[in-house]
Motif scaffolding. Structure first.
Motif, PDB file in Angstrom:
ATOM      1  N   GLU A  53      16.351 -27.448  -4.361  1.00 21.42           N
ATOM      2  CA  GLU A  53      17.175 -26.879  -3.295  1.00 21.42           C
ATOM      3  C   GLU A  53      16.301 -26.464  -2.114  1.00 21.42           C
ATOM      4  OE1 GLU A  53      19.857 -22.897  -2.663  1.00 21.42           O
ATOM      5  OE2 GLU A  53      20.042 -23.947  -4.588  1.00 21.42           O
ATOM      6  N   MET A  54      15.132 -25.930  -2.420  1.00 17.62           N
ATOM      7  CA  MET A  54      14.182 -25.531  -1.392  1.00 17.62           C
ATOM      8  C   MET A  54      13.696 -26.753  -0.607  1.00 17.62           C
ATOM      9  SD  MET A  54      10.881 -23.135  -2.145  1.00 17.62           S
ATOM     10  CE  MET A  54      11.810 -22.318  -3.438  1.00 17.62           C
ATOM     11  N   PHE A  58      14.161 -27.671   3.722  1.00 19.23           N
ATOM     12  CA  PHE A  58      13.267 -27.991   4.832  1.00 19.23           C
ATOM     13  C   PHE A  58      13.371 -29.454   5.240  1.00 19.23           C
ATOM     14  CE2 PHE A  58       9.608 -30.409   3.526  1.00 19.23           C
ATOM     15  CZ  PHE A  58       9.295 -30.053   2.229  1.00 19.23           C
ATOM     16  N   MET A  59      13.837 -30.319   4.351  1.00 23.45           N
ATOM     17  CA  MET A  59      14.112 -31.699   4.745  1.00 23.45           C
ATOM     18  C   MET A  59      15.234 -31.724   5.793  1.00 23.45           C
ATOM     19  SD  MET A  59      12.319 -34.203   3.604  1.00 23.45           S
ATOM     20  CE  MET A  59      11.167 -34.681   2.333  1.00 23.45           C
ATOM     21  N   THR A  60      16.247 -30.902   5.568  1.00 25.54           N
ATOM     22  CA  THR A  60      17.357 -30.826   6.511  1.00 25.54           C
ATOM     23  C   THR A  60      16.893 -30.266   7.848  1.00 25.54           C
ATOM     24  OG1 THR A  60      18.976 -30.550   4.734  1.00 25.54           O
ATOM     25  CG2 THR A  60      19.632 -29.821   6.926  1.00 25.54           C
ATOM     26  N   ALA A  61      16.064 -29.222   7.799  1.00 24.17           N
ATOM     27  CA  ALA A  61      15.547 -28.613   9.029  1.00 24.17           C
ATOM     28  C   ALA A  61      14.702 -29.613   9.811  1.00 24.17           C
ATOM     29  CB  ALA A  61      14.728 -27.377   8.699  1.00 24.17           C
ATOM     30  N   ALA A  62      13.881 -30.377   9.090  1.00 27.37           N
ATOM     31  CA  ALA A  62      13.043 -31.379   9.754  1.00 27.37           C
ATOM     32  C   ALA A  62      13.897 -32.471  10.366  1.00 27.37           C
ATOM     33  CB  ALA A  62      12.063 -31.979   8.740  1.00 27.37           C
ATOM     34  N   ALA A  63      14.953 -32.851   9.675  1.00 27.77           N
ATOM     35  CA  ALA A  63      15.846 -33.895  10.178  1.00 27.77           C
ATOM     36  C   ALA A  63      16.478 -33.477  11.497  1.00 27.77           C
ATOM     37  CB  ALA A  63      16.927 -34.199   9.146  1.00 27.77           C
ATOM     38  N   GLN A  64      16.797 -32.192  11.633  1.00 22.02           N
ATOM     39  CA  GLN A  64      17.421 -31.704  12.866  1.00 22.02           C
ATOM     40  C   GLN A  64      16.477 -31.808  14.056  1.00 22.02           C
ATOM     41  OE1 GLN A  64      20.737 -31.090  13.032  1.00 22.02           O
ATOM     42  NE2 GLN A  64      20.501 -31.863  10.940  1.00 22.02           N
ATOM     43  N   GLN A  98       3.682 -31.529  11.498  1.00 20.78           N
ATOM     44  CA  GLN A  98       4.680 -31.132  10.503  1.00 20.78           C
ATOM     45  C   GLN A  98       5.659 -32.264  10.204  1.00 20.78           C
ATOM     46  OE1 GLN A  98       7.778 -28.220  11.439  1.00 20.78           O
ATOM     47  NE2 GLN A  98       7.283 -27.168   9.535  1.00 20.78           N
ATOM     48  N   LEU A  99       6.099 -32.965  11.256  1.00 21.97           N
ATOM     49  CA  LEU A  99       7.040 -34.068  11.029  1.00 21.97           C
ATOM     50  C   LEU A  99       6.365 -35.231  10.308  1.00 21.97           C
ATOM     51  CD1 LEU A  99      10.079 -34.445  11.808  1.00 21.97           C
ATOM     52  CD2 LEU A  99       8.971 -32.430  12.747  1.00 21.97           C
ATOM     53  N   LEU A 100       5.095 -35.466  10.597  1.00 18.43           N
ATOM     54  CA  LEU A 100       4.357 -36.507   9.883  1.00 18.43           C
ATOM     55  C   LEU A 100       4.243 -36.142   8.406  1.00 18.43           C
ATOM     56  CD1 LEU A 100       1.500 -37.194  12.455  1.00 18.43           C
ATOM     57  CD2 LEU A 100       3.258 -38.826  11.772  1.00 18.43           C
ATOM     58  N   ALA A 101       3.979 -34.861   8.134  1.00 21.25           N
ATOM     59  CA  ALA A 101       3.878 -34.411   6.742  1.00 21.25           C
ATOM     60  C   ALA A 101       5.216 -34.574   6.034  1.00 21.25           C
ATOM     61  CB  ALA A 101       3.426 -32.950   6.703  1.00 21.25           C
ATOM     62  N   VAL A 102       6.306 -34.275   6.736  1.00 25.48           N
ATOM     63  CA  VAL A 102       7.634 -34.435   6.144  1.00 25.48           C
ATOM     64  C   VAL A 102       7.910 -35.900   5.843  1.00 25.48           C
ATOM     65  CG1 VAL A 102      10.106 -34.289   6.615  1.00 25.48           C
ATOM     66  CG2 VAL A 102       8.627 -32.351   7.132  1.00 25.48           C
ATOM     67  N   PRO A 113      17.357 -37.342  -5.480  1.00 29.15           N
ATOM     68  CA  PRO A 113      18.612 -37.091  -4.766  1.00 29.15           C
ATOM     69  C   PRO A 113      18.425 -36.216  -3.529  1.00 29.15           C
ATOM     70  CG  PRO A 113      18.926 -36.855  -7.126  1.00 29.15           C
ATOM     71  CD  PRO A 113      17.456 -36.997  -6.920  1.00 29.15           C
ATOM     72  N   ASN A 114      17.547 -35.224  -3.605  1.00 27.60           N
ATOM     73  CA  ASN A 114      17.309 -34.324  -2.485  1.00 27.60           C
ATOM     74  C   ASN A 114      15.974 -34.618  -1.807  1.00 27.60           C
ATOM     75  OD1 ASN A 114      19.706 -32.885  -2.777  1.00 27.60           O
ATOM     76  ND2 ASN A 114      18.829 -31.502  -4.275  1.00 27.60           N
ATOM     77  N   GLY A 115      15.516 -35.854  -1.928  1.00 24.81           N
ATOM     78  CA  GLY A 115      14.234 -36.226  -1.365  1.00 24.81           C
ATOM     79  C   GLY A 115      14.338 -37.014  -0.087  1.00 24.81           C
ATOM     80  N   GLY A 116      13.675 -38.192  -0.083  1.00 24.11           N
ATOM     81  CA  GLY A 116      13.627 -38.994   1.123  1.00 24.11           C
ATOM     82  C   GLY A 116      14.981 -39.419   1.634  1.00 24.11           C
ATOM     83  N   ALA A 117      15.903 -39.719   0.719  1.00 20.13           N
ATOM     84  CA  ALA A 117      17.230 -40.166   1.144  1.00 20.13           C
ATOM     85  C   ALA A 117      17.954 -39.072   1.913  1.00 20.13           C
ATOM     86  CB  ALA A 117      18.053 -40.585  -0.072  1.00 20.13           C
ATOM     87  N   LEU A 118      17.774 -37.818   1.489  1.00 20.21           N
ATOM     88  CA  LEU A 118      18.426 -36.706   2.171  1.00 20.21           C
ATOM     89  C   LEU A 118      17.908 -36.591   3.603  1.00 20.21           C
ATOM     90  CD1 LEU A 118      20.286 -34.138   1.797  1.00 20.21           C
ATOM     91  CD2 LEU A 118      18.156 -32.892   1.495  1.00 20.21           C
ATOM     92  N   PHE A 119      16.590 -36.666   3.755  1.00 20.08           N
ATOM     93  CA  PHE A 119      15.989 -36.603   5.091  1.00 20.08           C
ATOM     94  C   PHE A 119      16.511 -37.736   5.964  1.00 20.08           C
ATOM     95  CE2 PHE A 119      12.413 -38.020   7.851  1.00 20.08           C
ATOM     96  CZ  PHE A 119      12.408 -36.933   8.721  1.00 20.08           C
ATOM     97  N   TYR A 120      16.556 -38.940   5.405  1.00 17.04           N
ATOM     98  CA  TYR A 120      17.017 -40.103   6.160  1.00 17.04           C
ATOM     99  C   TYR A 120      18.481 -39.960   6.575  1.00 17.04           C
ATOM    100  CZ  TYR A 120      18.394 -44.856   7.298  1.00 17.04           C
ATOM    101  OH  TYR A 120      18.905 -45.954   7.946  1.00 17.04           O
ATOM    102  N   GLU A 121      19.327 -39.543   5.643  1.00 13.07           N
ATOM    103  CA  GLU A 121      20.757 -39.438   5.920  1.00 13.07           C
ATOM    104  C   GLU A 121      21.054 -38.389   6.986  1.00 13.07           C
ATOM    105  OE1 GLU A 121      23.395 -41.128   4.826  1.00 13.07           O
ATOM    106  OE2 GLU A 121      22.217 -42.502   3.592  1.00 13.07           O
TER     107      GLU A 121
END
Length: 207
Positions: A53-54, A58-64, A98-102, A113-121
């Motif tokens: 969940e954590m 931050f994947m969601t925050a980075a995506a924004q 930071q974005l490169l690290a993400v 499920p909450n990894g790369g696909a979440l960031f991409y979506e």
């Protein structure tokens, strides 16, 4: 009773980012994240039920941060200027450490499920869909030739990233200063317009 605060929540997310970046998702422990955040595991669990969940947070925050660049697209300016302005904002955003690290973490956690696909979506996919809509508007206005906008968008993304992204992802020294980014973007736009500009002779292509 402990009072939850947004400041503490952000401190936990920042600590998790540090640990995930250093050791990867699989090796990261809630104990280490708690130590970095200056609290206990009990405090962590009062904010997040799991490290998954954590990670999603931050994947969601980075995506924004990626989405923010796409919100600058405007059809009210000449197409070259619009694509150049967007490209500079986009590269400045995605080449931040930071974005490169993400992005590296997203690749590592691609199957989760909450990894790369979440960031991409939540980030790149939404953003480039916005770009495809923008390109269609330019086609309708006669500023680009008729084409498959999904493919044209993929070409444009690759052109923007072609000179610097791989170097930065691998930690190879690269000039990411504003002057060089402007030159990189201009070359990308020149190539894109040579292929998709409205002056290109019309012909049917099965792309």
């Amino acid at each position: 009773m402990r009072v939850k605060t947004e400041e503490k929540r952000q401190a936990i997310v920042d600590a998790a980012f540090e640990v995930f970046s250093e050791v990867g998702f699989e090796q990261a422990s809630m104990s280490e994240i708690a130590a970095r955040a200056g609290g206990s595991k009990a405090t962590l669990y009062s904010y997040f039920q799991s490290k998954e969940e954590m990670f999603a947070e931050f994947m969601t925050a980075a995506a924004q941060q990626v989405i923010a660049a796409f919100e600058l697209l405007k059809t009210s300016v000449p197409v070259r200027d619009a694509l150049a302005s967007f490209g500079k904002h986009y590269l400045v955003a995605v080449l931040k450490p930071q974005l490169l690290a993400v992005r590296r973490l997203a690749h590592q956690a691609g199957g989760r499920p909450n990894g790369g696909a979440l960031f991409y979506e939540r980030g790149p996919k939404r953003g480039w869909q916005m770009m495809a809509v923008f390109l269609q508007q330019l086609i309708d206005a006669g500023q680009l030739r008729s084409c498959n906008t999904a493919i044209a968008t993929a070409h444009l993304r690759t052109l923007y990233e072609a000179e610097l992204m791989e170097l930065c992802l691998f930690g190879v020294p690269a000039d990411t200063g504003s002057r060089n980014i402007a030159k990189v973007v201009q070359r990308a736009v020149d190539v894109f317009m040579a292929a998709y500009g409205s002056t290109v002779p019309a012909q049917t292509r099965n792309w």
